[in-house]
Motif scaffolding. Sequence first.
Motif, PDB file in Angstrom:
ATOM      1  N   GLU A 180       1.048  -1.171  -0.407  1.00 49.60           N
ATOM      2  CA  GLU A 180       0.305  -0.422  -0.142  1.00 49.60           C
ATOM      3  C   GLU A 180       0.850   1.389   0.147  1.00 49.60           C
ATOM      4  OE1 GLU A 180      -2.796   2.179   3.429  1.00 49.60           O
ATOM      5  OE2 GLU A 180      -3.149  -0.017   3.412  1.00 49.60           O
ATOM      6  N   LEU A 181       0.498   2.570  -1.226  1.00 51.40           N
ATOM      7  CA  LEU A 181       0.996   3.687  -1.264  1.00 51.40           C
ATOM      8  C   LEU A 181       0.450   4.522  -1.223  1.00 51.40           C
ATOM      9  CD1 LEU A 181       3.723   2.919  -3.893  1.00 51.40           C
ATOM     10  CD2 LEU A 181       3.891   2.107  -2.180  1.00 51.40           C
ATOM     11  N   HIS A 182       0.951   5.545   0.124  1.00 49.94           N
ATOM     12  CA  HIS A 182       0.759   6.916  -0.097  1.00 49.94           C
ATOM     13  C   HIS A 182       1.070   7.326  -1.062  1.00 49.94           C
ATOM     14  CE1 HIS A 182      -1.557   5.574   4.006  1.00 49.94           C
ATOM     15  NE2 HIS A 182      -2.070   4.903   2.920  1.00 49.94           N
ATOM     16  N   ILE A 183      -0.025   8.436  -2.379  1.00 49.81           N
ATOM     17  CA  ILE A 183       0.959   8.913  -3.104  1.00 49.81           C
ATOM     18  C   ILE A 183       0.246   9.964  -3.235  1.00 49.81           C
ATOM     19  CG2 ILE A 183       1.885   9.735  -5.546  1.00 49.81           C
ATOM     20  CD1 ILE A 183       2.364   6.348  -5.904  1.00 49.81           C
ATOM     21  N   GLY A 184       0.924  11.327  -3.030  1.00 50.17           N
ATOM     22  CA  GLY A 184       0.736  12.593  -3.222  1.00 50.17           C
ATOM     23  C   GLY A 184       0.963  13.460  -4.799  1.00 50.17           C
ATOM     24  N   ALA A 185       0.132  12.904  -5.676  1.00 50.34           N
ATOM     25  CA  ALA A 185       0.194  13.863  -6.906  1.00 50.34           C
ATOM     26  C   ALA A 185      -0.768  13.902  -7.909  1.00 50.34           C
ATOM     27  CB  ALA A 185       0.553  12.018  -7.425  1.00 50.34           C
ATOM     28  N   THR A 186      -0.005  15.374  -8.346  1.00 47.52           N
ATOM     29  CA  THR A 186      -0.763  16.896  -8.946  1.00 47.52           C
ATOM     30  C   THR A 186      -0.172  16.842 -10.036  1.00 47.52           C
ATOM     31  OG1 THR A 186       0.080  18.315  -7.851  1.00 47.52           O
ATOM     32  CG2 THR A 186      -1.499  17.578  -6.512  1.00 47.52           C
ATOM     33  N   PRO A 187      -0.602  17.205 -11.175  1.00 44.43           N
ATOM     34  CA  PRO A 187       0.286  17.684 -12.225  1.00 44.43           C
ATOM     35  C   PRO A 187       1.432  18.462 -12.002  1.00 44.43           C
ATOM     36  CG  PRO A 187      -1.571  17.999 -12.732  1.00 44.43           C
ATOM     37  CD  PRO A 187      -2.019  17.331 -11.555  1.00 44.43           C
ATOM     38  N   LYS A 188       1.334  19.987 -10.755  1.00 45.34           N
ATOM     39  CA  LYS A 188       2.828  20.209 -10.787  1.00 45.34           C
ATOM     40  C   LYS A 188       3.536  19.627  -9.578  1.00 45.34           C
ATOM     41  CE  LYS A 188      -0.165  24.367  -9.981  1.00 45.34           C
ATOM     42  NZ  LYS A 188      -0.979  25.478  -8.805  1.00 45.34           N
ATOM     43  N   ASN A 189       3.421  17.952  -9.490  1.00 48.33           N
ATOM     44  CA  ASN A 189       4.978  17.772  -9.200  1.00 48.33           C
ATOM     45  C   ASN A 189       4.287  16.619 -10.047  1.00 48.33           C
ATOM     46  OD1 ASN A 189       6.471  16.247  -7.711  1.00 48.33           O
ATOM     47  ND2 ASN A 189       4.396  15.145  -6.129  1.00 48.33           N
ATOM     48  N   PRO A 190       4.960  16.116 -10.748  1.00 46.95           N
ATOM     49  CA  PRO A 190       5.756  15.646 -11.703  1.00 46.95           C
ATOM     50  C   PRO A 190       6.269  14.237 -11.324  1.00 46.95           C
ATOM     51  CG  PRO A 190       6.956  16.713 -12.515  1.00 46.95           C
ATOM     52  CD  PRO A 190       6.008  17.102 -11.486  1.00 46.95           C
ATOM     53  N   TYR A 191       7.177  13.730 -10.085  1.00 43.97           N
ATOM     54  CA  TYR A 191       7.612  13.070  -9.572  1.00 43.97           C
ATOM     55  C   TYR A 191       6.903  12.444  -9.208  1.00 43.97           C
ATOM     56  CZ  TYR A 191      11.354  10.778  -7.252  1.00 43.97           C
ATOM     57  OH  TYR A 191      12.568  10.074  -6.501  1.00 43.97           O
ATOM     58  N   ALA A 192       5.558  12.460  -8.521  1.00 42.40           N
ATOM     59  CA  ALA A 192       4.725  11.606  -8.412  1.00 42.40           C
ATOM     60  C   ALA A 192       3.673  11.107  -9.645  1.00 42.40           C
ATOM     61  CB  ALA A 192       4.568  12.084  -7.298  1.00 42.40           C
ATOM     62  N   PHE A 193       3.275  12.689  -9.788  1.00 44.28           N
ATOM     63  CA  PHE A 193       2.478  12.137 -11.186  1.00 44.28           C
ATOM     64  C   PHE A 193       2.786  11.292 -11.992  1.00 44.28           C
ATOM     65  CE2 PHE A 193      -0.215  13.635 -14.352  1.00 44.28           C
ATOM     66  CZ  PHE A 193      -1.207  13.815 -13.975  1.00 44.28           C
ATOM     67  N   GLU A 194       3.818  10.882 -12.309  1.00 44.24           N
ATOM     68  CA  GLU A 194       4.111  10.466 -13.084  1.00 44.24           C
ATOM     69  C   GLU A 194       4.053   8.446 -13.132  1.00 44.24           C
ATOM     70  OE1 GLU A 194       7.360  13.207 -15.394  1.00 44.24           O
ATOM     71  OE2 GLU A 194       8.171  11.550 -14.673  1.00 44.24           O
ATOM     72  N   VAL A 195       4.765   8.690 -11.716  1.00 43.57           N
ATOM     73  CA  VAL A 195       4.214   7.178 -11.101  1.00 43.57           C
ATOM     74  C   VAL A 195       2.984   6.456 -11.479  1.00 43.57           C
ATOM     75  CG1 VAL A 195       4.498   5.720  -8.757  1.00 43.57           C
ATOM     76  CG2 VAL A 195       6.255   7.022  -9.822  1.00 43.57           C
ATOM     77  N   ILE A 196       1.540   7.888 -10.952  1.00 42.43           N
ATOM     78  CA  ILE A 196       0.057   7.693 -11.946  1.00 42.43           C
ATOM     79  C   ILE A 196       0.184   6.957 -12.436  1.00 42.43           C
ATOM     80  CG2 ILE A 196      -1.794   8.127 -10.643  1.00 42.43           C
ATOM     81  CD1 ILE A 196      -0.764   7.756  -8.161  1.00 42.43           C
ATOM     82  N   GLN A 197       0.720   8.104 -13.030  1.00 42.38           N
ATOM     83  CA  GLN A 197      -0.320   7.355 -15.302  1.00 42.38           C
ATOM     84  C   GLN A 197       0.268   6.685 -15.083  1.00 42.38           C
ATOM     85  OE1 GLN A 197       1.959  11.589 -16.713  1.00 42.38           O
ATOM     86  NE2 GLN A 197      -0.223  11.969 -17.125  1.00 42.38           N
ATOM     87  N   ARG A 198       1.570   6.052 -15.002  1.00 40.11           N
ATOM     88  CA  ARG A 198       2.479   4.374 -15.195  1.00 40.11           C
ATOM     89  C   ARG A 198       1.391   3.553 -14.504  1.00 40.11           C
ATOM     90  NH1 ARG A 198       7.908   2.463 -15.508  1.00 40.11           N
ATOM     91  NH2 ARG A 198       8.121   3.955 -17.428  1.00 40.11           N
ATOM     92  N   ALA A 199       0.931   3.390 -13.681  1.00 40.19           N
ATOM     93  CA  ALA A 199      -0.391   2.534 -12.888  1.00 40.19           C
ATOM     94  C   ALA A 199      -0.770   2.424 -13.796  1.00 40.19           C
ATOM     95  CB  ALA A 199      -0.505   2.847 -10.915  1.00 40.19           C
ATOM     96  N   ARG A 200      -1.982   4.086 -13.843  1.00 33.40           N
ATOM     97  CA  ARG A 200      -2.929   4.168 -14.813  1.00 33.40           C
ATOM     98  C   ARG A 200      -2.915   3.392 -16.182  1.00 33.40           C
ATOM     99  NH1 ARG A 200      -5.051   9.874 -12.439  1.00 33.40           N
ATOM    100  NH2 ARG A 200      -6.248   9.076 -10.551  1.00 33.40           N
ATOM    101  N   ASP A 201      -1.839   3.561 -16.704  1.00 34.61           N
ATOM    102  CA  ASP A 201      -1.725   3.006 -18.368  1.00 34.61           C
ATOM    103  C   ASP A 201      -1.314   1.343 -18.510  1.00 34.61           C
ATOM    104  OD1 ASP A 201      -2.238   5.729 -18.933  1.00 34.61           O
ATOM    105  OD2 ASP A 201      -0.523   6.078 -19.549  1.00 34.61           O
ATOM    106  N   THR A 202      -0.351   1.182 -17.408  1.00 32.43           N
ATOM    107  CA  THR A 202      -0.592  -0.428 -18.165  1.00 32.43           C
ATOM    108  C   THR A 202      -1.037  -1.703 -16.694  1.00 32.43           C
ATOM    109  OG1 THR A 202       1.382   0.105 -16.301  1.00 32.43           O
ATOM    110  CG2 THR A 202       1.940   0.612 -18.439  1.00 32.43           C
ATOM    111  N   HIS A 203      -1.133  -0.734 -15.209  1.00 30.97           N
ATOM    112  CA  HIS A 203      -1.637  -1.505 -14.164  1.00 30.97           C
ATOM    113  C   HIS A 203      -0.514  -2.568 -13.688  1.00 30.97           C
ATOM    114  CE1 HIS A 203      -5.495  -0.270 -16.275  1.00 30.97           C
ATOM    115  NE2 HIS A 203      -5.350  -0.647 -16.646  1.00 30.97           N
TER     116      HIS A 203
END
Length: 232
Positions: free
Chosen positions: A62-85
């Motif tokens: 379980e991860l808690h990720i603070g992710a907004t487009p203004k924080n690409p370091y974390a937001f890109e991880v969320i994008q990959r998780a959504r795109d590739t599962h």
Amino acid sequence: MTFINTRVLSIEPLSPHVLKVTLDAKQAVAFKAGQYLQVVMSEQDKRPFSIANIPQHNHLLELHIGATPKNPYAFEVIQRARDTHTLTVEVGLGNAFLRESDMPAIIIAGGTGYSYAKSILLDCLQRQPNRQVDLYWGAKKQADLYELNRLTQLATVHRNFNFNPVVESPETRWKGKTGLVHQAVLSDFPSLENKQVYVAGRFEMAALIKTEFLPLGLSQDCLFGDAFAFLK
């Protein structure tokens, strides 16, 4: 350290800016409460996140990720998780894990540093139920304390656990502690002798804790936080 290809089970909002990502490792994963993993974006790009669950639930992460487009370091991880599962992770990192001890434990979390604190807290309550534990969780606003109700209830069940939420900019109806989270600890503990302190949050907070807590009797060997590996 172990590299694992995980399946993304869910991505759920915890607050307007924090997402809970649950990964299925499909196998038992060895880690200690308070350790972190790295999401492998490439061979040269690995991004660390604390593991929020306890080791006993070791096939899930379980991860808690603070992710907004203004924080690409974390937001890109969320994008990959959504795109590739899927996410490839490196597990079992960090030396700020929970120690076996009879000393009272003070856990201090700033913002999403709570994910580190959550693993430490729940593991301690389960495996060291007679140990005194005080959790101080600081945030800008009450809405950022996304597990406030759960922790408040948990403190009513475990007599050795005290939960202390701290808000920097409180609303009118806020009845808890206010200001900076480390200052709330200092107001409650004029002496830190024979205590263990576990810390997760911004480097600035960790630096203040080290500077202000050690003169109050806290042993350097009893201060734990991954940030201290980078602070001299």
